[in-house]
Design a protein around this motif. Structure first.
Motif, short mmCIF file in Angstrom:
data_model
loop_
_atom_site.label_atom_id
_atom_site.label_comp_id
_atom_site.label_asym_id
_atom_site.label_seq_id
_atom_site.Cartn_x
_atom_site.Cartn_y
_atom_site.Cartn_z
N LEU A 161 -12.01 5.15 13.52
CA LEU A 161 -12.51 3.69 13.15
C LEU A 161 -12.03 2.60 15.00
O LEU A 161 -13.17 2.03 15.17
CB LEU A 161 -12.23 2.64 12.23
N VAL A 162 -10.47 2.96 15.21
CA VAL A 162 -10.67 2.10 16.13
C VAL A 162 -11.47 3.48 17.66
O VAL A 162 -12.16 2.70 19.09
CB VAL A 162 -9.15 2.76 17.20
N PRO A 215 -2.29 -0.23 9.34
CA PRO A 215 -3.42 0.35 8.49
C PRO A 215 -2.66 0.23 7.08
O PRO A 215 -3.96 0.35 6.07
CB PRO A 215 -4.20 1.55 9.49
N THR A 264 -3.86 -8.70 3.28
CA THR A 264 -4.61 -9.00 2.09
C THR A 264 -3.97 -9.66 1.11
O THR A 264 -2.85 -9.60 1.24
CB THR A 264 -5.46 -7.81 1.31
N ALA A 298 -13.11 -3.73 6.07
CA ALA A 298 -12.79 -5.08 6.59
C ALA A 298 -12.62 -5.43 7.42
O ALA A 298 -13.40 -6.58 7.78
CB ALA A 298 -11.77 -6.24 5.03
N LEU A 299 -11.28 -4.73 8.09
CA LEU A 299 -11.17 -5.31 9.52
C LEU A 299 -12.14 -4.92 10.44
O LEU A 299 -12.29 -5.62 11.41
CB LEU A 299 -9.60 -5.03 9.42
N PHE A 300 -12.25 -3.62 10.58
CA PHE A 300 -13.59 -3.13 11.03
C PHE A 300 -14.71 -4.03 11.32
O PHE A 300 -15.45 -4.26 12.62
CB PHE A 300 -13.58 -1.91 10.51
N GLU A 326 -15.08 -6.62 10.93
CA GLU A 326 -14.38 -8.19 11.05
C GLU A 326 -14.40 -7.79 12.58
O GLU A 326 -15.26 -8.48 14.24
CB GLU A 326 -12.74 -9.24 11.32
N ASN A 327 -13.49 -6.76 13.62
CA ASN A 327 -13.45 -6.35 14.74
C ASN A 327 -15.47 -6.02 15.01
O ASN A 327 -15.50 -6.58 16.58
CB ASN A 327 -13.03 -5.32 14.48
N PHE A 337 1.29 -1.14 0.49
CA PHE A 337 0.00 0.09 -0.05
C PHE A 337 0.92 1.06 0.19
O PHE A 337 0.45 1.94 -0.79
CB PHE A 337 -0.88 -0.21 0.86
N LEU A 358 -8.03 -11.98 3.81
CA LEU A 358 -7.54 -10.93 4.80
C LEU A 358 -6.95 -12.32 5.71
O LEU A 358 -7.68 -13.01 6.15
CB LEU A 358 -8.83 -10.45 6.04
N LEU A 374 -6.72 -11.16 11.57
CA LEU A 374 -7.68 -10.52 11.93
C LEU A 374 -7.58 -9.58 12.58
O LEU A 374 -7.33 -10.49 14.44
CB LEU A 374 -8.95 -11.53 12.07
N PRO A 375 -6.68 -8.73 13.54
CA PRO A 375 -5.98 -8.63 14.51
C PRO A 375 -6.98 -8.04 15.17
O PRO A 375 -7.69 -7.63 14.38
CB PRO A 375 -4.23 -8.26 13.91
N GLU A 376 -6.81 -7.03 16.11
CA GLU A 376 -7.64 -6.43 16.64
C GLU A 376 -6.86 -5.53 15.85
O GLU A 376 -6.29 -4.72 15.83
CB GLU A 376 -7.08 -6.06 18.50
N LEU A 377 -8.28 -4.17 15.73
CA LEU A 377 -8.37 -2.99 15.15
C LEU A 377 -7.09 -2.37 15.99
O LEU A 377 -6.46 -1.85 15.21
CB LEU A 377 -9.47 -2.34 14.74
N ALA A 378 -7.27 -1.71 17.43
CA ALA A 378 -6.43 -1.49 17.72
C ALA A 378 -4.87 -1.36 17.30
O ALA A 378 -4.25 -0.44 17.58
CB ALA A 378 -6.51 -1.28 19.26
N GLN A 418 -9.49 -2.60 3.04
CA GLN A 418 -8.53 -3.81 3.59
C GLN A 418 -8.96 -3.34 5.11
O GLN A 418 -9.36 -3.51 6.28
CB GLN A 418 -7.19 -4.00 3.63
N LEU A 419 -9.37 -1.83 5.74
CA LEU A 419 -9.39 -1.67 6.79
C LEU A 419 -10.86 -1.08 7.27
O LEU A 419 -11.38 -1.79 8.10
CB LEU A 419 -9.04 0.45 7.19
N LEU A 474 -14.86 2.35 17.67
CA LEU A 474 -15.26 0.47 17.49
C LEU A 474 -15.40 0.24 19.15
O LEU A 474 -16.00 -0.07 20.20
CB LEU A 474 -14.19 -0.47 17.40
#
Lengths: 684, 104, 174
Positions: B30-31, A216, A221, B63-65, B67-68, A177, A205, A208-212, B60-61, B34
């Motif tokens: 987003l965090v 980013p 992917t 999608a991750l959001f 999923e969370n 990216f 994906l 699938l980590p915790e978003l925090a 991707q972001l 969340l």
């Protein structure tokens, strides 16, 4: 991986852009080479494909890296080529020129992005319009072949053109990216290769980590593509040319399917084909030949950053110095007591030399890289001037240092332009002189001793002594009738000299031959001229083999040590009193019937020397550029290979020196530049 | 950016380009969202009507959001994506991951 | 590029103050931006270069790189230009060049807040006002802050050859 990013980001991007720039330049060069070789002939299918591929690669890369302006011309060019290739449009000889111009336009855009040079949008638009015209005009004409989207291609291509199902798995570099790569362009390009409606793309994906906790900008992917395509494996791999650098790209190909086969019913699988195309390799595959830019290339190669090579050269240089230092220390040791050490040191010396040779050879490239630019240049200029010229090259495979290649291209180009503009006559004039109307321009390269010699020879009118003298007088350059021909020829290298009666846009653009001389001298080279009226002229550039290592003779003058390049040394002697004479107050030495001037280094360099009288010191007889002289030194020290270091990196140019080196004792010694010393001596 | 007050805890409206250039900023946002999500939010709608561009990084972001959110028991849904954004998401192969609602 | 770099740094020092390496030349104390200092070393093994001003002492080998040495004491005609085991060379890295300067002695590294730096008046320092960015005060003593980049790049020192363009330099820079 949460590496802090910030200012590095743009730098990183530039680094990846660089890959595209280089690939693009290579593609342009390849395209041009093919086009030039054609003359006005129609390209054969293979050549046509090669040109198409080059244009296509540039377009693809430009899209991926977001240089959208570059896709404009390439796109139309690609369309035209595609139609030509499919014989929908008949070939016309003028197209070669059109493609060449299109190549120039793209090169201009490339230079715009790469070096920030100005881009003339009118030129771009003009080329694009004419390419489009060619397409439109051709579309009206009765086409000899079949339309492209017809099911059956020409018979010989039938096997290749049967569609088959391919499954690709693309696991990109996590940094994709931030590399500025546009996935959507890649997907779109891939989709273009597929049969209509037979393309499917699916992203997954991998983590699938915790978003925090997720970074980013890091790519998690993985993409899977399924397509029914007639494209070759190479075409598919070309899409990933700039992105799949080290990443795994897996391709599964099915047997070609008949379109009548019910869709979705997979044909027998052929198994996984490791992607062995350009810039892509399988990391498990370490056998030679596994790496390679193009599948059919026999000698495998891969791209290495130049700075890495330079670093390697530097490090070997350091190793050489360390080795010399150790040898010097060992001289003082008892050879019997330290026999094993001595043997080890001899071994070390040999290994170091071998290593040095191998490393230096990495930097060597054939001069054909430069020579290949000239057919185009000669063709264009000759056409402009209404002259007929045949260009011959010899010694294309002569290798020289990469650094030199880059620096020699411009001066050579200037000499070529000069020969075409001023040297070669018009066909009428030539015929009137009883010469063939077609002039010959020859470029030849060879290695002579420790130097590379490049000749630019034309069979034109030769240099005009009277005209040069008159012009020199007019330009206020010191000269006289008494000068020898050689001296007169050298006048054209004087700053401000130009013989062209009117300034042409070819060689008389205000930059004269002095620039050629300056550029050649800057890389330790010389230019000599030989000319015969009515027969032609020969410009000879002689260059050092490499810029990095030099065989030298170290000498002492007082406290200082100097290096005399071994290639200029004829012999050294302790003069007998009867050999020493004084002519016009200058000391000379008589050697085999020839009086040679004595250059006293201590006087030239203002040093305290132990020896100031020639009979008590040692004379090193040297010859450079056809000039001879005897250099007076206190003592000869050693013959050794020295690593050439630039003084100019941190300081200015030092008169009389061609750089410096570091001796075994860690001190700096200047490397003497003989021709410059001769000049300095004359001015004393 | 000052302290944010989210008027609607379950619905989220994203704005502007969802691209790599803004990835960090979007990630923070987003965090934050969340963390502010109530447990068992049920159907959380992510409104894309003001999104004008999206790239693979943005997909991707998102999608991750999603999923969370699912992990927290929500049933997120992307809504009102402009046609260009929707098309881009599909092109990039994120159609399934982002569970785009079929066009009305 | 060089000017851009320079102005960026100037801005930095102008806004927030900086750390300075202080040294003496004769009876005066000087300070240079610590970020421009690469290292400090002793004086030895200098190879003379012919036909240069007296303050150019020659070149040294600094771990494989050839670095010119300027004796500021001679240039500004202060102190005594003697060379012994305590002679100090400050290796400066500015304008993409590494240059060694010989001074009487290196004192300390001090941090000066921006507000304590006064503009340089036309004063009788050995150094031309052009190369002075300001005056600081340290233990009631005046500290002359030197724009070392400007000084090294000046025609006066003749270190940077303005007539040779960079492309030519690279040719032998291997």
């Amino acid at each position: 991986m949460t590496t802090p990013r910030g200012e590095n980001e743009t730098v990183d991007l530039n680094r990846f852009n660089q890959v595209f720039f280089e690939e693009c330049a290579e593609n342009l060069a390849e395209m041009e080479q093919i086009l030039i070789s054609l003359g006005d002939r129609e390209p054969d299918p293979e050549q046509m494909n090669a040109i198409f591929r080059a244009a296509h690669s540039i377009k693809g890369g430009a899209g991926i890296f977001g240089f959208n302006d570059m896709t404009v011309v390439t796109h139309v060019m690609e369309s035209l080529l595609d139609r030509l290739r499919n014989q929908e449009i008949p070939f016309a000889p003028g197209m070669i020129d059109l493609f060449l111009e299109a190549g120039d336009a793209i090169a201009m855009q490339l230079a715009g992005h790469r070096e920030g040079k100005a881009v003339d949008q009118e030129v771009i638009d003009g080329v694009r319009a004419r390419l489009q015209q060619a397409i439109d005009a051709g579309a009206g004409a009765p086409a000899p072949g079949l339309p492209a989207d017809q099911e059956e291609g020409p018979p010989q291509q039938e096997a290749e053109q049967l569609p088959r199902r391919c499954r690709l798995a693309f696991t990109p570099d996590p940094e994709i990216f931030t590399r500025g790569i546009r996935m959507e362009s890649i997907v779109a390009e891939l989709a273009e290769l597929a049969e209509p409606g037979e393309f499917h793309c699916n992203a997954q994906l991998m983590e699938l980590p915790e978003l925090a906790e997720a970074d980013p900008e890091r790519c998690l992917t993985r993409w899977e593509f399924t397509l029914l395509t007639r494209a070759s494996l190479e075409q598919i791999l070309d899409v990933f040319m700039f992105v799949a650098d080290e990443e795994q790209l897996q391709i599964e190909e099915d047997e070609p399917v008949d379109r009548r086969t019910p869709e979705g019913e997979p044909a027998p699988e052929q198994g996984i084909v490791p992607a062995a195309g350009r810039r892509v390799y399988d990391s498990n595959e370490t056998a030679p030949g596994a790496f390679g830019r193009r599948g059919n290339e026999t000698e495998a190669s891969f791209r290495v950053n130049v700075t890495k090579v330079d670093q390697l050269v530097n490090q070997v240089g350091e190793l050489l110095i360390t080795q010399a230092m150790l040898s010097q220390i060992a001289v003082g040791l008892d050879p019997i007591l330290h026999e094993t050490l001595q043997r080890g040191l001899v071994q070390l010396e040999r290994n170091t030399r071998d290593l040095q040779g191998s490393v230096m050879s990495i930097r060597l490239v054939p001069i054909s890289i430069v020579f290949n630019r000239f057919p185009r240049l000669v063709r264009d200029i000759a056409a402009k001037l209404g002259k007929q010229v045949e260009l011959k090259t010899a010694g294309d495979s002569t290798e020289l240092d990469r650094g030199l290649i880059e620096k020699i291209a411009d001066p050579l180009g200037h000499l070529v332009r000069n020969a075409l503009d001023h040297g070669l006559e018009t066909p009428e004039t030539r015929a009137a002189c009883g010469k063939s109307p077609t002039g010959t321009l020859q470029l030849s390269a060879s290695q002579v001793g420790g130097r590379i010699v490049i000749d630019v020879i034309d069979d034109g009118a030769g240099l005009n002594r009277d005209k040069i003298l008159a012009k020199a007088l007019e330009c206020g350059i010191p000269c006289s009738e008494a000068m020898t021909d050689e001296e007169v020829w050298q006048l054209i290298f004087a700053p401000g000299f130009s013989t062209a009666s009117e300034v042409t846009d070819l060689s008389g653009r205000g930059v004269g031959m002095d620039v050629v001389m300056k550029n050649v001298q800057a890389i330790g080279g010389r230019v000599q001229i030989a000319s015969e009226a009515g027969k032609g002229a020969r410009f000879t550039i002689s260059l050092p083999l490499t810029l990095a290592i030099l065989e030298g003779l170290s000498v002492a003058v007082g406290e200082e040590k100097f290096i005399i390049p071994l290639n200029v040394v004829i012999e050294s002697l302790q003069p007998k009193p009867e050999q020493l004479k004084s002519v016009n107050g200058r000391d000379v030495v008589l050697v085999r019937g020839e009086y040679l001037p004595i250059l006293k280094l201590h006087r030239i360099f203002n040093l305290e020397a132990e020896v100031t009288e020639p009979q008590r010191g040692i004379l090193v007889l040297t010859e450079a550029d056809g000039e001879r002289g005897a250099i007076l030194v206190d003592a000869l020290l050693d013959e050794q290979q020295v690593v050439v270091k630039s003084i100019e990196t941190n300081y200015r140019r030092v008169d009389g020196s061609a750089g410096a080196t570091i001796l075994g004792d860690g001190r700096v010694a200047l490397i003497l530049d003989l021709p410059e010393l001769f000049t300095m001596h004359k001015k004393l | 950016m000052g302290k944010k007050v989210f008027v609607n805890k379950a619905n989220i409206t994203l704005e502007g380009p969802l691209t790599v250039e803004r990835a960090k900023e979007l990630h923070l946002l987003l965090v934050e969202r969340l963390d502010g999500m109530p447990e068992q939010a049920g159907g959380a709608a992510i409104d894309l009507c003001r999104v004008d561009d999206i790239d693979a990084c943005g997909c991707q972001l998102l999608a991750l959001f999603l999923e969370n959110l699912k992990r927290r028991g929500a049933a997120p849904m992307l809504t009102a994506a402009p046609a260009a954004v929707r098309e881009r998401i599909v092109t990039l192969g994120f159609g399934e991951l982002l569970a785009l609602q079929p066009e009305p | 590029m060089q000017t851009a770099q320079g102005s960026a740094v100037e801005q930095l020092t102008a806004d927030g103050g900086a750390e300075y390496l202080t040294f003496t030349l004769g009876s005066e104390s000087y300070g240079i931006d610590i970020l421009k200092v690469q290292e400090i070393r002793g004086y030895d093994c200098v190879t003379r270069i012919a036909n240069t001003p007296a303050f150019i002492k020659g070149v040294i080998n600094l771990r494989g790189v050839i670095v010119p040495i300027v004796d500021l004491r001679i240039k500004f005609n202060v102190g005594e230009a003697t060379y012994h085991e305590f002679t100090v060379v400050i290796i400066i890295n500015v304008l993409n060049k590494v240059v060694g300067i010989v001074v009487d002695g290196v004192s300390d590294v001090v941090a000066l807040p921006a507000q304590s730096i006064k503009p340089a008046p036309e004063l009788g320092a050995s150094l031309d006002t052009r190369y002075i960015t300001g005056l600081g005060t340290l233990n009631d003593e005046m500290l002359i802050l030197v724009d070392i980049e400007k000084l090294i790049g000046s025609d006066e020192l003749q270190i940077v050859d303005s007539t040779v363009d960079n492309t030519q330099k690279e040719a032998v820079n291997l």
